[in-house]
Enzyme design. Structure first.
Site, PDB file in Angstrom:
ATOM      1  N   SER A 173     -36.389  -8.692  21.952  1.00 10.43           N
ATOM      2  CA  SER A 173     -37.324  -7.846  22.691  1.00 10.43           C
ATOM      3  C   SER A 173     -38.707  -8.468  22.504  1.00 10.43           C
ATOM      4  O   SER A 173     -38.917  -9.226  21.548  1.00 10.43           O
ATOM      5  CB  SER A 173     -37.287  -6.445  22.065  1.00 10.43           C
ATOM      6  OG  SER A 173     -38.496  -5.753  22.299  1.00 10.43           O
ATOM      7  N   TYR A 208     -37.897  -0.927  14.763  1.00  6.97           N
ATOM      8  CA  TYR A 208     -37.243  -1.749  15.799  1.00  6.97           C
ATOM      9  C   TYR A 208     -37.791  -3.182  15.755  1.00  6.97           C
ATOM     10  O   TYR A 208     -37.030  -4.153  15.790  1.00  6.97           O
ATOM     11  CB  TYR A 208     -37.519  -1.117  17.160  1.00  6.97           C
ATOM     12  CG  TYR A 208     -36.861  -1.781  18.334  1.00  6.97           C
ATOM     13  CD1 TYR A 208     -35.489  -1.664  18.551  1.00  6.97           C
ATOM     14  CD2 TYR A 208     -37.602  -2.510  19.260  1.00  6.97           C
ATOM     15  CE1 TYR A 208     -34.881  -2.258  19.649  1.00  6.97           C
ATOM     16  CE2 TYR A 208     -37.010  -3.104  20.365  1.00  6.97           C
ATOM     17  CZ  TYR A 208     -35.651  -2.972  20.549  1.00  6.97           C
ATOM     18  OH  TYR A 208     -35.050  -3.566  21.637  1.00  6.97           O
TER      19      TYR A 208
HETATM   20  N1  LIG Z   1     -34.321  -0.807  26.869  1.00  8.27           N
HETATM   21  C1  LIG Z   1     -35.315  -1.583  26.427  1.00  8.27           C
HETATM   22  O1  LIG Z   1     -36.519  -1.266  26.602  1.00  8.27           O
HETATM   23  C2  LIG Z   1     -35.011  -2.883  25.744  1.00  8.27           C
HETATM   24  C3  LIG Z   1     -36.022  -3.859  25.707  1.00  8.27           C
HETATM   25  C4  LIG Z   1     -35.757  -5.044  25.051  1.00  8.27           C
HETATM   26  C5  LIG Z   1     -34.538  -5.263  24.442  1.00  8.27           C
HETATM   27  N2  LIG Z   1     -33.573  -4.291  24.489  1.00  8.27           N
HETATM   28  C6  LIG Z   1     -32.304  -4.566  23.800  1.00  8.27           C
HETATM   29  O2  LIG Z   1     -31.267  -4.594  24.765  1.00  8.27           O
HETATM   30  C7  LIG Z   1     -30.030  -4.255  24.145  1.00  8.27           C
HETATM   31  C8  LIG Z   1     -29.288  -3.250  25.007  1.00  8.27           C
HETATM   32  O3  LIG Z   1     -30.013  -2.041  25.009  1.00  8.27           O
HETATM   33  P1  LIG Z   1     -30.139  -1.084  26.269  1.00  8.27           P
HETATM   34  O4  LIG Z   1     -31.573  -0.992  26.579  1.00  8.27           O
HETATM   35  O5  LIG Z   1     -29.169  -1.461  27.319  1.00  8.27           O
HETATM   36  O6  LIG Z   1     -29.743   0.298  25.571  1.00  8.27           O
HETATM   37  P2  LIG Z   1     -28.539   1.328  25.835  1.00  8.27           P
HETATM   38  O7  LIG Z   1     -28.483   1.687  27.276  1.00  8.27           O
HETATM   39  O8  LIG Z   1     -28.728   2.397  24.827  1.00  8.27           O
HETATM   40  O9  LIG Z   1     -27.228   0.465  25.489  1.00  8.27           O
HETATM   41  C9  LIG Z   1     -26.915   0.062  24.175  1.00  8.27           C
HETATM   42  C10 LIG Z   1     -25.522  -0.526  24.181  1.00  8.27           C
HETATM   43  O10 LIG Z   1     -25.198  -0.938  22.847  1.00  8.27           O
HETATM   44  C11 LIG Z   1     -23.965  -0.354  22.465  1.00  8.27           C
HETATM   45  N3  LIG Z   1     -23.901  -0.151  21.024  1.00  8.27           N
HETATM   46  C12 LIG Z   1     -24.803   0.491  20.232  1.00  8.27           C
HETATM   47  N4  LIG Z   1     -24.377   0.474  18.950  1.00  8.27           N
HETATM   48  C13 LIG Z   1     -23.192  -0.194  18.946  1.00  8.27           C
HETATM   49  C14 LIG Z   1     -22.257  -0.529  17.926  1.00  8.27           C
HETATM   50  N5  LIG Z   1     -22.431  -0.190  16.646  1.00  8.27           N
HETATM   51  N6  LIG Z   1     -21.132  -1.221  18.278  1.00  8.27           N
HETATM   52  C15 LIG Z   1     -20.923  -1.568  19.579  1.00  8.27           C
HETATM   53  N7  LIG Z   1     -21.768  -1.274  20.573  1.00  8.27           N
HETATM   54  C16 LIG Z   1     -22.888  -0.603  20.260  1.00  8.27           C
HETATM   55  C17 LIG Z   1     -23.885   0.935  23.286  1.00  8.27           C
HETATM   56  O11 LIG Z   1     -22.548   1.349  23.497  1.00  8.27           O
HETATM   57  P3  LIG Z   1     -21.749   2.496  22.695  1.00  8.27           P
HETATM   58  O12 LIG Z   1     -22.730   3.596  22.405  1.00  8.27           O
HETATM   59  O13 LIG Z   1     -20.665   2.855  23.644  1.00  8.27           O
HETATM   60  O14 LIG Z   1     -21.261   1.820  21.461  1.00  8.27           O
HETATM   61  C18 LIG Z   1     -24.478   0.481  24.612  1.00  8.27           C
HETATM   62  O15 LIG Z   1     -23.496  -0.159  25.383  1.00  8.27           O
HETATM   63  C19 LIG Z   1     -30.368  -3.722  22.740  1.00  8.27           C
HETATM   64  O16 LIG Z   1     -30.064  -4.727  21.800  1.00  8.27           O
HETATM   65  C20 LIG Z   1     -31.873  -3.493  22.805  1.00  8.27           C
HETATM   66  O17 LIG Z   1     -32.486  -3.678  21.549  1.00  8.27           O
HETATM   67  C21 LIG Z   1     -33.771  -3.130  25.150  1.00  8.27           C
END
Ligand SMILES: NC(=O)c1ccc[n+]([C@@H]2O[C@H](COP(=O)([O-])OP(=O)(O)OC[C@H]3O[C@@H](n4cnc5c(N)ncnc54)[C@H](OP(=O)(O)O)[C@@H]3O)[C@@H](O)[C@H]2O)c1
Length: 286
Positions: free
Chosen positions: A144, A157
């Protein structure tokens, strides 16, 4: 060089929703074969259906990335179904908002570290022997912008995202001789469920007026990173101003972060088009 993803095997963690789902669909459109991992079997089944509707194949393996046994079973299932793994997208993760002085801070660090960093290490260590045997492969680690410059109220985070950067940097140099490429993607705020639980007033202040990226924007960047063998991708590109300012001096980095809290300046820097994170995700199913 034009790289084809047709019949390439792409394993994505956190594929049940958000960025991981968008990445799965982006690779499916390129003709890749998908291995989808996350804890929610229901979420994975939905994404698997969407991949099939695009004419591609998918294998869903409900997996908690923090469990070594579950990850071993995931990798075994991928290899027995498709015979190889060409691309690993380490995307699973969580994020918690809160000040350093809050009682929950230490616990937030631990939980985020466990899911987003130790989970990534766990999956990488179990996929690497497959890539080494093949003598080729690509790994994309999701960090991120917070992995290069922390914002107030997002310390837990940011600590972990900095860890993802360092892990990826070491890994890239260690595996380069095995024909394995490592990319790190650094998106700014993205419209997913990640921060849905955080109240608008408690968000990191620079996010207050920021318009989030779409998960599809990030997914396109992931596909391009693998195709072009990019080491680092910052999204949107203009977020590099913040990172450059921070590299020159934390005073400049803090000044830019503080400027982003003002609607007029966020608009001027094209980090806001008027719609906030909470306004954007309000229209999405929660
Ligand atoms: N949204 C933002 O602003 C942003 C910005 C920069 C980077 N990111 C990064 O992008 C990535 C994806 O996040 P997102 O924004 O798409 O959030 P999200 O919609 O909350 O999705 C998170 C995903 O991770 C899975 N997950 C969480 N804990 C897990 C575990 N212990 N084992 C397996 N799967 C797990 C969840 O699935 P289940 O709950 O079904 O396990 C879900 O599929 C993250 O690493 C986040 O740090 C996000």
């Amino acid at each position: 060089m034009r790289v084809s993803f047709v019949n390439r095997v792409v394993l994505i963690t956190g594929a049940s929703r958000g960025i991981g789902r968008a990445v799965a669909l982006a690779f499916a459109r390129q003709g890749a074969l998908l291995v989808l991992a996350a804890r929610s079997a229901e979420g994975l089944a939905e994404v698997e259906g969407e991949v099939r509707a695009l004419g591609s194949e998918a294998l869903s393996v409900p997996t908690d990335v923090t469990s070594p046994e579950a990850v071993l079973a995931l990798v075994d299932a991928a290899v027995s179904r498709f015979g190889r793994i060409d691309v690993l997208v380490n995307n699973a993760g969580i994020g918690k908002v809160g000040c350093v002085e809050s009682a929950a801070f230490e616990d937030n660090v631990r939980q985020t570290m466990r899911a987003s960093l130790f989970g990534m290490i766990n999956v990488t260590q179990r996929v690497l022997p497959v890539l080494r045997r093949q003598g080729s492969g690509a790994i994309v680690n999701m960090s991120s912008v917070m992995g290069r410059k922390a914002f107030a109220r997002f310390g837990s985070y940011a600590i972990v995202m900095h860890g993802v950067s360092a892990f990826s940097d070491s890994l890239r140099q260690e595996v380069a001789d095995g024909g394995i490429r490592v990319s790190v993607v650094y998106p700014a705020l993205t419209a997913t469920d990640l921060l849905r639980e955080a109240k608008e007033a408690e968000m990191p202040p620079p996010f207050r007026h920021m318009t989030p990226l779409s998960a599809d924007d990030v997914a396109r960047a992931v596909v391009a990173a693998v195709r072009q063998g990019k080491r680092r991708v910052v999204l949107p590109g203009r977020a590099n101003m913040l990172l450059l300012g921070e590299a020159l001096s934390p005073r400049i980095g803090d000044l830019i972060a503080s400027a982003l809290t003002k609607r007029r300046i966020a608009r001027l820097l094209r980090m806001s088009s008027g719609k906030t994170y909470h306004e954007t995700i309000a229209g999405y199913p929660g």
